[in-house]
Scaffold this motif. Structure first.
Motif, mmCIF file in Angstrom:
data_model
loop_
_atom_site.group_PDB
_atom_site.id
_atom_site.type_symbol
_atom_site.label_atom_id
_atom_site.label_comp_id
_atom_site.label_asym_id
_atom_site.label_seq_id
_atom_site.Cartn_x
_atom_site.Cartn_y
_atom_site.Cartn_z
ATOM 1 N N THR A 1 0.835 -1.205 0.000
ATOM 2 C CA THR A 1 0.000 0.000 0.000
ATOM 3 C C THR A 1 0.864 1.248 0.000
ATOM 4 N N LYS A 2 1.890 1.256 0.847
ATOM 5 C CA LYS A 2 2.804 2.398 0.909
ATOM 6 C C LYS A 2 3.563 2.548 -0.393
ATOM 7 N N TRP A 3 4.063 1.428 -0.921
ATOM 8 C CA TRP A 3 4.823 1.474 -2.166
ATOM 9 C C TRP A 3 3.936 1.913 -3.325
ATOM 10 N N GLY A 4 2.735 1.368 -3.426
ATOM 11 C CA GLY A 4 1.830 1.738 -4.506
ATOM 12 C C GLY A 4 1.497 3.217 -4.488
ATOM 13 N N SER A 5 1.294 3.763 -3.295
ATOM 14 C CA SER A 5 1.002 5.188 -3.173
ATOM 15 C C SER A 5 2.177 6.030 -3.646
ATOM 16 N N SER A 6 3.381 5.605 -3.309
ATOM 17 C CA SER A 6 4.571 6.365 -3.713
ATOM 18 C C SER A 6 4.815 6.292 -5.208
ATOM 19 N N GLN A 7 4.327 5.220 -5.851
ATOM 20 C CA GLN A 7 4.536 5.020 -7.282
ATOM 21 C C GLN A 7 3.334 5.444 -8.120
ATOM 22 N N GLY A 8 2.286 5.872 -7.450
ATOM 23 C CA GLY A 8 1.068 6.252 -8.168
ATOM 24 C C GLY A 8 0.362 5.060 -8.780
ATOM 25 N N ILE A 9 0.478 3.898 -8.142
ATOM 26 C CA ILE A 9 -0.132 2.673 -8.645
ATOM 27 C C ILE A 9 -1.288 2.288 -7.722
ATOM 28 N N SER A 10 -2.471 2.254 -8.289
ATOM 29 C CA SER A 10 -3.658 1.928 -7.511
ATOM 30 C C SER A 10 -4.025 0.462 -7.731
ATOM 31 N N ALA A 11 -4.240 -0.258 -6.638
ATOM 32 C CA ALA A 11 -4.614 -1.671 -6.738
ATOM 33 C C ALA A 11 -5.244 -2.104 -5.426
ATOM 34 N N ASP A 12 -5.976 -3.172 -5.479
ATOM 35 C CA ASP A 12 -6.534 -3.769 -4.266
ATOM 36 C C ASP A 12 -5.461 -4.685 -3.686
ATOM 37 N N TRP A 13 -4.556 -4.088 -2.936
ATOM 38 C CA TRP A 13 -3.399 -4.829 -2.441
ATOM 39 C C TRP A 13 -3.807 -5.925 -1.461
ATOM 40 N N THR A 14 -4.849 -5.675 -0.676
ATOM 41 C CA THR A 14 -5.311 -6.696 0.260
ATOM 42 C C THR A 14 -5.763 -7.945 -0.483
ATOM 43 N N ALA A 15 -6.557 -7.745 -1.519
ATOM 44 C CA ALA A 15 -7.033 -8.891 -2.310
ATOM 45 C C ALA A 15 -5.869 -9.593 -3.000
ATOM 46 N N LEU A 16 -4.899 -8.830 -3.479
ATOM 47 C CA LEU A 16 -3.737 -9.433 -4.128
ATOM 48 C C LEU A 16 -2.955 -10.297 -3.150
ATOM 49 N N VAL A 17 -2.704 -9.770 -1.956
ATOM 50 C CA VAL A 17 -1.938 -10.518 -0.954
ATOM 51 C C VAL A 17 -2.659 -11.806 -0.584
ATOM 52 N N ASP A 18 -3.960 -11.731 -0.369
ATOM 53 C CA ASP A 18 -4.718 -12.933 0.002
ATOM 54 C C ASP A 18 -4.701 -13.968 -1.124
ATOM 55 N N ALA A 19 -4.843 -13.505 -2.350
ATOM 56 C CA ALA A 19 -4.806 -14.430 -3.488
ATOM 57 C C ALA A 19 -3.421 -15.028 -3.666
ATOM 58 N N TRP A 20 -2.401 -14.227 -3.410
ATOM 59 C CA TRP A 20 -1.018 -14.698 -3.532
ATOM 60 C C TRP A 20 -0.749 -15.814 -2.533
ATOM 61 N N ARG A 21 -1.238 -15.629 -1.318
ATOM 62 C CA ARG A 21 -1.040 -16.667 -0.308
ATOM 63 C C ARG A 21 -1.818 -17.938 -0.654
ATOM 64 N N ARG A 22 -2.991 -17.782 -1.245
ATOM 65 C CA ARG A 22 -3.755 -18.968 -1.649
ATOM 66 C C ARG A 22 -3.032 -19.760 -2.719
ATOM 67 N N ALA A 23 -2.177 -19.105 -3.482
ATOM 68 C CA ALA A 23 -1.408 -19.780 -4.537
ATOM 69 C C ALA A 23 -0.179 -20.494 -3.989
ATOM 70 N N TYR A 24 0.121 -20.280 -2.720
ATOM 71 C CA TYR A 24 1.350 -20.787 -2.090
ATOM 72 C C TYR A 24 1.424 -22.308 -2.136
ATOM 73 N N MET A 25 0.467 -22.989 -1.537
ATOM 74 C CA MET A 25 0.501 -24.450 -1.503
ATOM 75 C C MET A 25 0.371 -25.074 -2.893
ATOM 76 N N PRO A 26 -0.562 -24.610 -3.724
ATOM 77 C CA PRO A 26 -0.640 -25.192 -5.073
ATOM 78 C C PRO A 26 0.657 -25.071 -5.857
ATOM 79 N N SER A 27 1.362 -23.959 -5.704
ATOM 80 C CA SER A 27 2.620 -23.794 -6.443
ATOM 81 C C SER A 27 3.664 -24.805 -5.978
#
Length: 239
Positions: free
Chosen positions: A30-56
């Motif tokens: 969230t801090k990095w995205g704000s500094s770079q002017g990049i808007s995203a649902d970082w919470t949803a991304l993090v949760d989805a990334w963790r869900r990909a952990y075991m399958p990977s």
């Protein structure tokens, strides 16, 4: 509590047990995205990334002919898929690398460093994590984790819960499995370790997944130690 007199080393699950991966990544991005002017649902991304952990890791586990791939590589591969899914555009290779290395910059739970420091006075302490060696080393420097050494699935080319990871850790330490205690906030990790003869300690982290937490609120097995936090674990282990 079982007899712990023969225990010489404590090995730790890291993601969720020692460090708060979810809150750390959400705040970092969230801090990095704000500094770079990049808007995203970082919470949803993090949760989805963790869900990909075991399958990977399952892909690596079930297809040994492909060779072992370290977690940094798996994280990057999963991220590239998720960036497309969440339609986050304009990211450079350097940006993707920065996000991937977010897993190296995780903050510890409030009791982790103090509890580990106490345990270190009496026992060998080390991660036994699916994170790769560089990830765990950089995380230790960032978070101030006082490990005696770094043990990673990368060393054994087997991800937990494969037996080679647990038994490999004991072998590297020149210890019998029953002289090693696995510490985790995840019952399935402890179950795998216990079946191989390791001692086990459960420490709950009931906010690990935030509002998505659905398991590991309490000890579900006959573990040797059940502690409230790392400070309580140190006390129970005589530190």
């Amino acid at each position: 509590m079982s007899d712990m007199s023969d225990v010489k080393a404590l090995v730790f699950d890291v993601f969720g047990t020692v460090v708060d991966w979810r809150s750390s990544l959400i705040a970092d991005f969230t801090k990095w995205g704000s500094s770079q002017g990049i808007s995203a649902d970082w919470t949803a991304l993090v949760d989805a990334w963790r869900r990909a952990y075991m399958p990977s890791m399952d892909v690596v586990r079930h297809h040994p002919e492909r060779g072992f791939a370290k977690l940094d590589t798996l994280h990057r591969q999963s991220l590239e898929v998720l960036i497309e899914k969440f339609r986050i555009i304009g990211l450079s290779d350097a940006d993707l690398r920065h996000l991937t290395l977010g897993w190296h910059r995780l903050h510890p739970w409030a009791d982790s460093v103090g509890g580990l420091t106490r345990l270190k006075t009496k026992y060998i302490i080390s991660p036994l994590s699916n994170g790769n060696v560089a990830l765990l080393t950089n995380m230790a420097k960032f978070a101030g984790l006082p490990w005696d050494l770094i043990m990673s699935a990368e060393l054994f080319e087997h991800y937990k819960p494969d037996p080679q990871a647990y038994l490999g850790a004991a072998a590297l330490l020149n210890l019998k499995p029953e002289q090693v205690m696995m510490v985790a906030a995840h019952n399935n990790d402890l179950e795998a370790a216990q079946k191989l003869g390791l001692k086990t300690a459960f420490v709950p982290r009931i906010t690990e997944y935030g509002p998505h937490q659905s398991r590991d609120f309490k000890a579900d097995g006959e573990w040797d130690v059940v502690a409230d936090d790392f400070g309580d674990l140190a006390k129970r282990m005589g530190c």
